[in-house]
Design a protein around this motif. Structure first.
Motif, mmCIF file in Angstrom:
data_model
loop_
_atom_site.group_PDB
_atom_site.id
_atom_site.type_symbol
_atom_site.label_atom_id
_atom_site.label_comp_id
_atom_site.label_asym_id
_atom_site.label_seq_id
_atom_site.Cartn_x
_atom_site.Cartn_y
_atom_site.Cartn_z
ATOM 1 N N PHE B 102 0.848 -1.183 0.000
ATOM 2 C CA PHE B 102 0.000 0.000 0.000
ATOM 3 C C PHE B 102 0.888 1.238 0.000
ATOM 4 O O PHE B 102 1.629 1.473 0.963
ATOM 5 C CB PHE B 102 -0.873 -0.017 1.253
ATOM 6 C CG PHE B 102 -1.910 1.061 1.285
ATOM 7 C CD1 PHE B 102 -3.191 0.809 0.840
ATOM 8 C CD2 PHE B 102 -1.610 2.324 1.755
ATOM 9 C CE1 PHE B 102 -4.156 1.805 0.879
ATOM 10 C CE2 PHE B 102 -2.565 3.326 1.796
ATOM 11 C CZ PHE B 102 -3.838 3.061 1.351
ATOM 12 N N ASN B 103 0.823 2.020 -1.064
ATOM 13 C CA ASN B 103 1.758 3.124 -1.151
ATOM 14 C C ASN B 103 1.349 4.135 -2.214
ATOM 15 O O ASN B 103 0.808 3.761 -3.247
ATOM 16 C CB ASN B 103 3.148 2.584 -1.495
ATOM 17 C CG ASN B 103 4.242 3.535 -1.095
ATOM 18 O OD1 ASN B 103 3.962 4.642 -0.663
ATOM 19 N ND2 ASN B 103 5.478 3.113 -1.255
ATOM 20 N N ALA B 104 1.623 5.381 -1.950
ATOM 21 C CA ALA B 104 1.518 6.463 -2.928
ATOM 22 C C ALA B 104 2.401 7.593 -2.410
ATOM 23 O O ALA B 104 2.667 7.665 -1.218
ATOM 24 C CB ALA B 104 0.084 6.948 -3.100
ATOM 25 N N ALA B 105 2.857 8.437 -3.308
ATOM 26 C CA ALA B 105 3.784 9.486 -2.865
ATOM 27 C C ALA B 105 3.918 10.557 -3.920
ATOM 28 O O ALA B 105 3.628 10.328 -5.095
ATOM 29 C CB ALA B 105 5.156 8.891 -2.573
ATOM 30 N N MET B 106 4.365 11.715 -3.494
ATOM 31 C CA MET B 106 4.719 12.764 -4.440
ATOM 32 C C MET B 106 6.106 13.294 -4.143
ATOM 33 O O MET B 106 6.561 13.282 -2.998
ATOM 34 C CB MET B 106 3.703 13.906 -4.401
ATOM 35 C CG MET B 106 2.381 13.525 -5.034
ATOM 36 S SD MET B 106 1.407 14.965 -5.548
ATOM 37 C CE MET B 106 2.345 15.547 -6.956
ATOM 38 N N SER B 107 6.760 13.746 -5.182
ATOM 39 C CA SER B 107 8.073 14.381 -5.063
ATOM 40 C C SER B 107 7.896 15.881 -5.282
ATOM 41 O O SER B 107 6.878 16.321 -5.821
ATOM 42 C CB SER B 107 9.034 13.818 -6.113
ATOM 43 O OG SER B 107 9.187 12.429 -5.938
ATOM 44 N N PRO B 108 8.898 16.686 -4.899
ATOM 45 C CA PRO B 108 8.764 18.150 -5.017
ATOM 46 C C PRO B 108 8.494 18.626 -6.441
ATOM 47 O O PRO B 108 7.906 19.688 -6.631
ATOM 48 C CB PRO B 108 10.119 18.665 -4.524
ATOM 49 C CG PRO B 108 10.616 17.611 -3.596
ATOM 50 C CD PRO B 108 10.135 16.308 -4.185
ATOM 51 N N ASN B 109 8.895 17.864 -7.447
ATOM 52 C CA ASN B 109 8.723 18.329 -8.830
ATOM 53 C C ASN B 109 7.378 17.921 -9.440
ATOM 54 O O ASN B 109 7.159 18.114 -10.629
ATOM 55 C CB ASN B 109 9.867 17.803 -9.701
ATOM 56 C CG ASN B 109 9.800 16.302 -9.929
ATOM 57 O OD1 ASN B 109 9.074 15.608 -9.214
ATOM 58 N ND2 ASN B 109 10.537 15.811 -10.902
ATOM 59 N N HIS B 138 0.141 17.433 0.407
ATOM 60 C CA HIS B 138 1.538 17.612 0.837
ATOM 61 C C HIS B 138 2.330 18.366 -0.234
ATOM 62 O O HIS B 138 3.178 19.199 0.076
ATOM 63 C CB HIS B 138 2.195 16.253 1.088
ATOM 64 C CG HIS B 138 1.882 15.647 2.415
ATOM 65 N ND1 HIS B 138 2.051 16.305 3.614
ATOM 66 C CD2 HIS B 138 1.416 14.404 2.737
ATOM 67 C CE1 HIS B 138 1.707 15.510 4.615
ATOM 68 N NE2 HIS B 138 1.312 14.352 4.116
ATOM 69 N N TYR B 139 2.020 18.058 -1.470
ATOM 70 C CA TYR B 139 2.721 18.715 -2.587
ATOM 71 C C TYR B 139 2.293 20.178 -2.681
ATOM 72 O O TYR B 139 3.127 21.083 -2.771
ATOM 73 C CB TYR B 139 2.406 17.945 -3.863
ATOM 74 C CG TYR B 139 2.742 18.634 -5.156
ATOM 75 C CD1 TYR B 139 4.068 18.843 -5.534
ATOM 76 C CD2 TYR B 139 1.731 19.054 -6.021
ATOM 77 C CE1 TYR B 139 4.377 19.454 -6.739
ATOM 78 C CE2 TYR B 139 2.024 19.657 -7.222
ATOM 79 C CZ TYR B 139 3.350 19.865 -7.584
ATOM 80 O OH TYR B 139 3.650 20.471 -8.772
ATOM 81 N N LEU B 140 0.983 20.413 -2.644
ATOM 82 C CA LEU B 140 0.478 21.783 -2.775
ATOM 83 C C LEU B 140 0.966 22.669 -1.627
ATOM 84 O O LEU B 140 1.228 23.860 -1.819
ATOM 85 C CB LEU B 140 -1.050 21.783 -2.799
ATOM 86 C CG LEU B 140 -1.731 21.084 -3.971
ATOM 87 C CD1 LEU B 140 -3.245 21.139 -3.802
ATOM 88 C CD2 LEU B 140 -1.309 21.718 -5.286
#
Lengths: 192, 389
Positions: B102-109, B138-140
């Motif tokens: 179970f996983n999802a994520a965002m990077s700064p770009n 988290h990204y916004l």
């Protein structure tokens, strides 16, 4: 932190060769690998150290590139692959009532415990294991580093124990480079 | 950013990790905190360096064998994100990775990763939307930049950077990042609030927000500690507090509309072609107790799914605990009766009957298997079994 540990465990099979203490394996001389099973190596191999993981591994170009692994005489109640630092009760173990499908699934679950991904088995079929009846199957998986691997396994259940030999290598180039050699090794098995 | 290979989202959403801080806001951060549209960092800033590392990580996903390239599935997940943040639709790039956690994520770009273990566990589009909404927040709110900045300042970041830029796959990278990165609790609470705002503004039913977390917390308890896939418990007081906040907010919002979107049919349609494979991969992890919980959760929505009952049988057969043999056979029979199970249901039944000593039933099941799957790659093995029955 725990997942880093999982990564380390998963890398152990391949990283074990980073240390010294390799032993040369002569190409033509039969080698007893345990449980009264012997094979003819066919080519020169190096037996690599495997700190923390059970079994014996031979490699030609380095364990990250090809690994011929022997797990002879796995006794009932024992996991297929014993891993240092992993509680044995959390590993699935060999049982004498297992049929070939169960053994194949046992390997799959052990690989899962090592953190490998996309594990798929295929072509389960009867095959001679020396003079006794055994079986073979193929396996593919991805390492945690995303490397696509291929493997071929031969096994037999004899005298209440399991003998398993598996060759695995990156699907690109290295598996094909040694697959014919491994076929000849499988054909050379003597089991008494 | 990803914190844990399996439950990092849970970690993020429930603030189980990160530094201890006083309870923070549970309402959306101000608009000034939001990442400007079409933002790019000044070239001489440290943030530009983080973007460069993010870009290298993104390129590693583009060449990873784990990347799921199916256009329809990618388009579907993209549509969900675009419903949440339509103005950012073009700037967020989605990579679905075939990893059964179970996983999802965002990077700064603006790179978003979604792992197939998440897609397997979500019951509907609304649940997926709440998870992705939390991470998008988290990204916004630029938490990703803060997170990466903190990670950069640790000694381990060089090692992570080496992995990320070596073009490797997902799991090893995130295992390394696990030790480096954790959102603060205030950041998690802000993302909770903004994520809820985004998803409900897109019309998704608020009650779905906390639903999946509860299931994951139950699943977590079944995983051996040493494997570290799930390492949080719902005994953590902050978890309980935030679960309560989610539930309370959902209760407040629920009556404000009567046309909330759940999106069960659309979600099943988008994921149906992949579910058997994802379930096989989950089973391959050998976490049979966790897999059983997962299957039973999915069966709550689809009690007559022959596919799910088949996998329930497979779990029982492979786990082989006391009484499991009979439960496996019962599940296989129900799967056959319900329809929709793969041909392998007959193989599973045959194996179970053979081990139970019922040769006639085993023979019948194996014959049915070969009839249903005449080109099965294990045909020779089945014929071998038949020759000994």
């Amino acid at each position: 932190m725990k997942s880093v540990r999982l990564f380390v465990l998963g890398a152990t099979l391949f990283a074990a060769g980073c240390a010294a203490n390799y032993t040369a394996i002569d190409a033509a001389k039969p080698v007893t690998i345990g449980d009264n099973v012997s094979v003819i190596p066919q080519i020169a191999w190096a037996q690599a150290p495997r700190p923390g993981v059970s079994g014996t591994v031979w490699t030609a170009d380095g364990v990250a590139l090809d690994a011929l692994m022997f797990f002879p005489g796995v006794a009932p109640g024992q996991p297929l692959i014993q891993i240092s630092g992993v509680d044995q009760k959390d590993l699935h173990v060999y049982r004498t009532d297992m049929v070939p499908d169960d053994v194949m699934e046992l390997l799959t679950s052990n690989f899962g415990k090592l953190g490998y991904q996309q594990i798929r088995t295929s072509n389960l079929r009867p095959a001679p294991f020396g003079q006794t009846q055994g079986f073979r199957f193929d396996i593919t998986f991805s390492t945690q580093e995303g490397l696509a691997m291929k493997g071929m396994a031969i096994a037999a259940q004899r005298g209440g124990k399991l003998d398993l030999i598996i060759f695995m290598a990156p699907g690109e180039y290295y598996f094909g480079r040694y697959s014919d050699t491994v076929e000849r090794i499988f054909s050379s098995i003597q089991a008494s | 950013m990803i914190v844990r290979p399996a439950l990092w989202v849970l970690c993020a959403a429930l603030a189980l990790c990160g530094t201890e801080q006083a309870a923070g806001p549970d309402k959306p951060a101000s608009a000034e905190d939001t990442l400007p549209l079409n933002y790019t960092p000044p070239p001489d800033s440290d943030e530009a360096g983080l973007w460069m590392t993010s870009g290298q990580l993104e390129r590693s996903f583009q060449t990873s064998p784990l990347l799921v390239r199916d256009p329809a599935l990618n388009a579907y997940v993209k549509r969900v994100v675009c419903k949440l943040v339509p103005e950012r639709c073009d700037s967020i790039r989605i990579y679905i990775l075939d990893v059964p956690y179970f996983n999802a994520a965002m990077s700064p770009n603006g790179t978003m990763q979604v792992w197939t273990g998440l897609l397997l566990r979500a019951h509907n589009e609304a649940q997926l939307a709440f998870i992705l909404g939390h991470e998008t927040s988290h990204y916004l709110l630029r938490h990703t930049v803060s997170l990466w900045r903190r990670a950069r300042d640790t000694s381990g970041f060089a090692a992570f950077f080496t992995i990320a830029t070596a073009g490797v796959g997902a799991l090893a990278t995130f295992a390394m990042m696990d030790s480096l990165m954790a959102y603060s609790r205030d950041e998690e609470r802000e993302a909770d609030a903004r994520g809820l705002e985004l998803a409900t503004a897109a019309g998704y039913e608020p009650e779905q927000n906390a639903f999946l977390w509860r299931e994951l917390l139950a699943e977590e308890k079944t995983i051996p500690k040493h494997e570290g896939i799930f390492e949080f418990t719902n005994n953590h007081p902050d978890t309980q507090e935030r679960m309560a906040t989610m539930t309370k907010r959902a209760g407040e919002l629920e009556p404000t509309h009567n046309d909330w979107v759940v999106g069960t049919d659309d979600y099943r349609k988008a994921t149906a072609a992949f579910r058997e494979r994802w379930l096989e991969e989950d089973l391959g992890l050998g976490h049979y107790d966790a897999s059983l919980l997962l299957i039973n959760n999915l069966l709550l929505d689809e009690p007559n799914s022959g596919e799910l009952k088949y996998f329930q049988g497979e779990i029982y057969r492979r786990r082989n605990a006391e009484g499991d043999a009979q439960k496996a056979m019962d599940a296989y029979h129900v799967a056959i009766a319900d329809g929709g199970a793969p041909a392998a249901v007959y193989r599973g039944l045959g194996l179970s009957e053979m081990k139970a000593g019922d040769k006639a039933s085993a023979r019948q099941a194996f014959v049915q298997y070969l009839a249903a799957a005449p080109t099965a790659d294990d045909r020779a093995m089945i014929e071998y079994y038949l020759s000994h029955l």
